[in-house]
Design a protein around this motif. Structure first.
Motif, PDB file in Angstrom:
ATOM      1  N   MET A 103       0.834  -1.168   0.000  1.00 22.48           N
ATOM      2  CA  MET A 103       0.000   0.000   0.000  1.00 22.48           C
ATOM      3  C   MET A 103       0.887   1.242   0.000  1.00 22.48           C
ATOM      4  N   LEU A 104       0.468   2.281  -0.693  1.00 21.11           N
ATOM      5  CA  LEU A 104       1.270   3.483  -0.846  1.00 21.11           C
ATOM      6  C   LEU A 104       1.516   4.182   0.491  1.00 21.11           C
ATOM      7  N   THR A 105       0.534   4.169   1.374  1.00 21.04           N
ATOM      8  CA  THR A 105       0.695   4.882   2.634  1.00 21.04           C
ATOM      9  C   THR A 105       1.719   4.232   3.550  1.00 21.04           C
ATOM     10  N   GLN A 106       2.074   2.998   3.311  1.00 23.96           N
ATOM     11  CA  GLN A 106       3.068   2.320   4.139  1.00 23.96           C
ATOM     12  C   GLN A 106       4.443   2.968   4.012  1.00 23.96           C
ATOM     13  N   PHE A 107       4.688   3.707   2.936  1.00 23.27           N
ATOM     14  CA  PHE A 107       6.004   4.275   2.717  1.00 23.27           C
ATOM     15  C   PHE A 107       6.236   5.574   3.468  1.00 23.27           C
ATOM     16  N   TRP A 108       5.202   6.265   3.876  1.00 24.23           N
ATOM     17  CA  TRP A 108       5.414   7.540   4.542  1.00 24.23           C
ATOM     18  C   TRP A 108       4.710   7.648   5.885  1.00 24.23           C
ATOM     19  N   ILE A 109       4.047   6.613   6.335  1.00 21.07           N
ATOM     20  CA  ILE A 109       3.428   6.590   7.661  1.00 21.07           C
ATOM     21  C   ILE A 109       4.102   5.486   8.458  1.00 21.07           C
ATOM     22  N   VAL A 110       4.673   5.846   9.599  1.00 18.22           N
ATOM     23  CA  VAL A 110       5.313   4.823  10.417  1.00 18.22           C
ATOM     24  C   VAL A 110       4.363   4.283  11.473  1.00 18.22           C
ATOM     25  N   GLY A 111       3.287   4.998  11.747  1.00 17.16           N
ATOM     26  CA  GLY A 111       2.283   4.529  12.705  1.00 17.16           C
ATOM     27  C   GLY A 111       1.307   3.579  12.035  1.00 17.16           C
ATOM     28  N   SER A 112       0.231   3.323  12.706  1.00 15.72           N
ATOM     29  CA  SER A 112      -0.796   2.437  12.185  1.00 15.72           C
ATOM     30  C   SER A 112      -1.538   3.095  11.022  1.00 15.72           C
ATOM     31  N   VAL A 113      -1.626   2.386   9.906  1.00 16.22           N
ATOM     32  CA  VAL A 113      -2.324   2.913   8.733  1.00 16.22           C
ATOM     33  C   VAL A 113      -3.820   3.007   9.013  1.00 16.22           C
ATOM     34  N   GLY A 114      -4.359   2.048   9.743  1.00 19.93           N
ATOM     35  CA  GLY A 114      -5.772   2.093  10.103  1.00 19.93           C
ATOM     36  C   GLY A 114      -6.106   3.308  10.959  1.00 19.93           C
ATOM     37  N   ASN A 115      -5.233   3.635  11.899  1.00 21.29           N
ATOM     38  CA  ASN A 115      -5.439   4.826  12.719  1.00 21.29           C
ATOM     39  C   ASN A 115      -5.339   6.096  11.884  1.00 21.29           C
ATOM     40  N   PHE A 116      -4.428   6.097  10.915  1.00 22.65           N
ATOM     41  CA  PHE A 116      -4.300   7.253  10.033  1.00 22.65           C
ATOM     42  C   PHE A 116      -5.591   7.467   9.246  1.00 22.65           C
ATOM     43  N   TYR A 117      -6.143   6.403   8.687  1.00 22.50           N
ATOM     44  CA  TYR A 117      -7.389   6.534   7.936  1.00 22.50           C
ATOM     45  C   TYR A 117      -8.550   6.916   8.842  1.00 22.50           C
ATOM     46  N   LEU A 118      -8.509   6.506  10.091  1.00 29.25           N
ATOM     47  CA  LEU A 118      -9.538   6.914  11.048  1.00 29.25           C
ATOM     48  C   LEU A 118      -9.458   8.421  11.320  1.00 29.25           C
ATOM     49  N   GLU A 177       1.968   8.369  15.204  1.00 32.97           N
ATOM     50  CA  GLU A 177       3.315   8.237  14.667  1.00 32.97           C
ATOM     51  C   GLU A 177       4.337   7.889  15.756  1.00 32.97           C
ATOM     52  N   MET A 178       4.187   8.452  16.939  1.00 35.40           N
ATOM     53  CA  MET A 178       5.157   8.217  18.007  1.00 35.40           C
ATOM     54  C   MET A 178       5.020   6.833  18.641  1.00 35.40           C
ATOM     55  N   GLN A 179       3.878   6.214  18.514  1.00 35.92           N
ATOM     56  CA  GLN A 179       3.720   4.872  19.071  1.00 35.92           C
ATOM     57  C   GLN A 179       4.643   3.865  18.401  1.00 35.92           C
ATOM     58  N   PHE A 180       5.020   4.134  17.171  1.00 36.68           N
ATOM     59  CA  PHE A 180       5.968   3.269  16.476  1.00 36.68           C
ATOM     60  C   PHE A 180       7.331   3.276  17.166  1.00 36.68           C
ATOM     61  N   TYR A 181       7.722   4.427  17.691  1.00 33.05           N
ATOM     62  CA  TYR A 181       9.030   4.582  18.311  1.00 33.05           C
ATOM     63  C   TYR A 181       9.018   4.328  19.810  1.00 33.05           C
ATOM     64  N   LYS A 182       7.888   3.970  20.353  1.00 31.43           N
ATOM     65  CA  LYS A 182       7.749   3.830  21.801  1.00 31.43           C
ATOM     66  C   LYS A 182       8.736   2.824  22.388  1.00 31.43           C
ATOM     67  N   GLY A 183       8.949   1.720  21.734  1.00 30.58           N
ATOM     68  CA  GLY A 183       9.849   0.704  22.250  1.00 30.58           C
ATOM     69  C   GLY A 183      11.317   0.953  21.939  1.00 30.58           C
ATOM     70  N   TYR A 184      11.597   1.848  20.977  1.00 32.56           N
ATOM     71  CA  TYR A 184      12.974   2.070  20.537  1.00 32.56           C
ATOM     72  C   TYR A 184      13.621   3.296  21.151  1.00 32.56           C
ATOM     73  N   LEU A 185      12.859   4.360  21.259  1.00 32.90           N
ATOM     74  CA  LEU A 185      13.416   5.637  21.693  1.00 32.90           C
ATOM     75  C   LEU A 185      12.696   6.153  22.932  1.00 32.90           C
TER      76      LEU A 185
END
Length: 148
Positions: free
Chosen positions: A1-16, A93-101
């Motif tokens: 999916m195209l949005t996977q390339f520029w969204i690091v968070g959940s795509v479903g949440n983005f569409y919501l 977007e920040m939930q993606f980095y929660k475990g790393y940073l």
């Protein structure tokens, strides 16, 4: 999916978030179309939307600075759909980095909470229902003189 390339968070949440913004600004458009003439509605809609997006979005005037404002201005911040959408997008977007940073300093800078995504979306839909309620009230009040 195209949005996977520029969204690091959940795509479903983005569409919501996108769906919630579409829903709320559609209701704002209904309200504006009741209050102003047919020819002025597009211009008033753009100005009204920019008013909410630029002034009360929470990016130009951060939430930390909001506490120094009057209670009416604080109410306008709470009633601003872009304010809730920007927080929801940032948290998503920040939930993606929660475990790393260590993201707590950035969240504290904006006074966001990592667990607020559901509250943000819920607030947008509550604001939407308020606009639909205002639309119904305005339809009843404005057309009273034309009713038999």
């Amino acid at each position: 999916m195209l949005t996977q390339f520029w969204i690091v968070g959940s795509v479903g949440n983005f569409y919501l978030i996108v769906f919630a913004l579409y829903f709320v600004f559609f209701s704002i458009g209904y309200t504006i179309s009741i209050l102003v003439s047919y020819h002025d509605a597009p211009l008033v809609g753009v100005v009204y939307t920019l008013f909410w997006c630029i002034i009360f979005s929470g990016t130009n005037i951060r939430l930390t600075e909001r506490s120094n404002m009057s209670s009416f201005e604080q109410f306008l911040f709470q009633a601003s759909p872009p304010r809730w959408a920007i927080e929801a997008f940032y948290v998503n977007e920040m939930q993606f980095y929660k475990g790393y940073l260590d993201i707590s300093s950035q969240l504290n800078y904006y006074q966001y909470d990592i667990d607020n995504f559901a509250i943000d979306i819920q607030s947008i839909f509550i604001i939407t229902l308020v606009y639909y309620g205002l639309t119904i009230i305005f339809m009843k009040m404005i057309g009273r003189s034309k009713m038999k």
